[in-house]
Design a protein around this motif. Structure first.
Motif, PDB file in Angstrom:
ATOM      1  N   GLU A   1      -9.938  -5.607   7.535  1.00 36.81           N
ATOM      2  CA  GLU A   1     -11.335  -5.687   7.113  1.00 36.81           C
ATOM      3  C   GLU A   1     -12.178  -6.250   8.254  1.00 36.81           C
ATOM      4  O   GLU A   1     -11.956  -7.399   8.671  1.00 36.81           O
ATOM      5  CB  GLU A   1     -11.485  -6.613   5.896  1.00 36.81           C
ATOM      6  CG  GLU A   1     -10.868  -6.089   4.619  1.00 36.81           C
ATOM      7  CD  GLU A   1     -11.722  -5.016   3.951  1.00 36.81           C
ATOM      8  OE1 GLU A   1     -12.941  -5.209   3.813  1.00 36.81           O
ATOM      9  OE2 GLU A   1     -11.154  -3.967   3.582  1.00 36.81           O
TER      10      GLU A   1
ATOM     11  N   GLN B   1       0.873  -1.185   0.000  1.00 38.63           N
ATOM     12  CA  GLN B   1       0.000   0.000   0.000  1.00 38.63           C
ATOM     13  C   GLN B   1       0.901   1.223   0.000  1.00 38.63           C
ATOM     14  O   GLN B   1       1.838   1.327   0.802  1.00 38.63           O
ATOM     15  CB  GLN B   1      -0.874   0.013   1.257  1.00 38.63           C
ATOM     16  CG  GLN B   1      -1.794  -1.186   1.379  1.00 38.63           C
ATOM     17  CD  GLN B   1      -3.247  -0.866   1.021  1.00 38.63           C
ATOM     18  OE1 GLN B   1      -3.523   0.134   0.363  1.00 38.63           O
ATOM     19  NE2 GLN B   1      -4.159  -1.710   1.468  1.00 38.63           N
TER      20      GLN B   1
ATOM     21  N   GLU C   1      -1.803 -13.819  -4.599  1.00 41.02           N
ATOM     22  CA  GLU C   1      -2.328 -13.145  -3.400  1.00 41.02           C
ATOM     23  C   GLU C   1      -2.259 -14.065  -2.179  1.00 41.02           C
ATOM     24  O   GLU C   1      -3.176 -14.092  -1.349  1.00 41.02           O
ATOM     25  CB  GLU C   1      -3.779 -12.704  -3.616  1.00 41.02           C
ATOM     26  CG  GLU C   1      -3.990 -11.842  -4.838  1.00 41.02           C
ATOM     27  CD  GLU C   1      -5.407 -11.284  -4.962  1.00 41.02           C
ATOM     28  OE1 GLU C   1      -6.181 -11.333  -3.977  1.00 41.02           O
ATOM     29  OE2 GLU C   1      -5.744 -10.803  -6.056  1.00 41.02           O
TER      30      GLU C   1
END
Ligand code: G3I
Length: 365
Positions: A326, A47, A273
């Motif tokens: 999340e 990020q 991922e």
């Protein structure tokens, strides 16, 4: 002496001291060089804001990863904040960091059912002509901007329907509703037409385990890419996301046969991922880490032995993982998840060692 330095310089020295203090001796060689010695590319999702604000995180990314993929920053949500406007700031921060540290960048993702602003969803609902115009403008803007820094794109992400809620091949999506099932062919063809040298990848989840749903998903992904190839659609690679479910059944032969089928079609296969999603039990970190390492090693070894050559984890350190950021992913007992190679102190976990051993072709004890 230090007092004579300008504040910015002092800050750099402080950051360097923090980095050195935080890293244990066994992490001085990163996964990137261990993997490279064995012909494997290792990388991870990043990020931009953490690269810019967390020096320890940035140092770990520089040391561990030879390839970066924006976890956010190259999705429509980030690149297209408003109609007619592009925002490349996060993506440029990532490609700039990569250039400085000799890393390659994968693009993620050009067409996806998620991560679009309301204006984009409205544009797609306005009919096929408008949808196609927006797709073309997106590819022109994004592929043009990143031509010198990103040579491998997830052209489409998660387009295949989930067997547990659909018998269709393709998942419901604003793109499917706007352009029909040919939207995938179109996206790949338009991408290739704009840049002949890009590696064009289809990326999906749910193909990893030995369950009836995963077996059916593998069948559907194979059917999708076979169909594309039969129609002459330019596709070069399939990305297996590898969001592993720690205690779900795993079969090396079943996965290897899938990877080999893709390879036999002439497609490259990579893990895009990787992380380990945990069930709520137990709470003690030691058995959790041991189980996560074991399934990581089995999965990665199988894909590499069947011809995969690149492995990216979805982040590098536990606290920054989507499994912890999340709310929907939170463990029932409230404990933080441990899905990634480095722990909260940037120390290598058993999963890090499992990756290193898988890259070297060594068994997991
Ligand atoms: O940036 C906004 C911020 O402006 C806003 O104030 C805030 C409030 O909700 O949200 C911020 O956006 C968040 C975004 O990540 C920032 O990067 C979203 O809420 C959050 O839902 C979003 O989640 C990402 C998700 O994809 C959707 O784009 C996760 O970090 C990312 O790990 C996840 O990644 C996906 C892959 O792309 C595809 N495969 C599955 C994988 C995990 O879900």
């Amino acid at each position: 002496m230090v007092a004579a330095l300008r504040p910015g310089r002092r800050h750099l020295l402080a950051a360097a001291a923090t980095v050195a203090g935080a890293l244990p001796a066994q992490a001085t060689e990163g996964l990137r060089s261990i993997a490279a010695r064995h012909g494997v590319t290792y990388g991870c999702a990043v990020q931009a804001d953490w690269l810019q604000t967390d020096a320890v995180y940035a140092a770990a990314i520089a040391r561990e990863a030879a390839a970066l993929v924006p976890e956010g920053g190259a999705k429509w949500w980030d690149l297209r904040p408003a109609e007619g406007r592009f925002d490349f700031s996060a993506l440029d921060a990532i490609t700039g960091f990569a250039a400085k540290h000799g890393q390659v960048v994968r693009g993620h993702t050009l067409v996806w059912h998620a991560a679009m602003r309301p204006w984009t969803e409205a544009a797609l609902e306005a009919g096929p002509a408008r949808a196609r115009r927006e797709l073309e403008a997106h590819l022109d803007g994004v592929l043009g901007h990143a031509a010198g820094s990103i040579r491998d794109w997830d052209v489409a992400n998660e387009a295949v329907a989930d067997p547990w809620n659909s018998t269709e091949l393709l998942k419901d999506s604003p793109w499917l509703r706007a352009l029909g099932p040919a939207y995938l062919d179109l996206a790949f063809r338009l991408a290739r037409a704009r840049d002949l040298g890009l590696t064009l990848t289809y990326n999906d989840y749910g193909c990893e385990h030995d369950t009836p749903h995963d077996a059916e998903k593998r069948r559907r992904v194979l059917a999708l890419v076979r169909g594309m190839l039969d129609r002459g659609v330019p596709i070069d690679a399939v990305g297996l996301q590898g969001h592993l479910h720690r205690d779900a059944a795993f079969s090396a032969p079943a996965l290897a046969s899938f990877v080999r089928s893709l390879r036999d079609l002439g497609l490259a296969v990579l893990i895009t991922e990787l992380d380990v999603i945990e069930p709520p039990e137990p709470s003690d970190p030691a058995p959790r880490d041991a189980a996560a390492a074991a399934i990581t090693h089995a999965f990665v070894s199988t894909v590499l032995e069947a011809g995969g050559r690149a492995v990216l984890t979805w982040g590098i350190t536990d606290p920054y993982s989507w499994a912890n950021t999340e709310p929907a992913m939170a463990r029932a007992d409230g404990l933080p998840g441990r899905p990634l190679p480095l722990d909260a102190g940037f120390r290598p976990k058993p999963m890090w060692h499992a990756l290193a051993r898988a890259f070297a072709g060594q068994p997991w004890p």
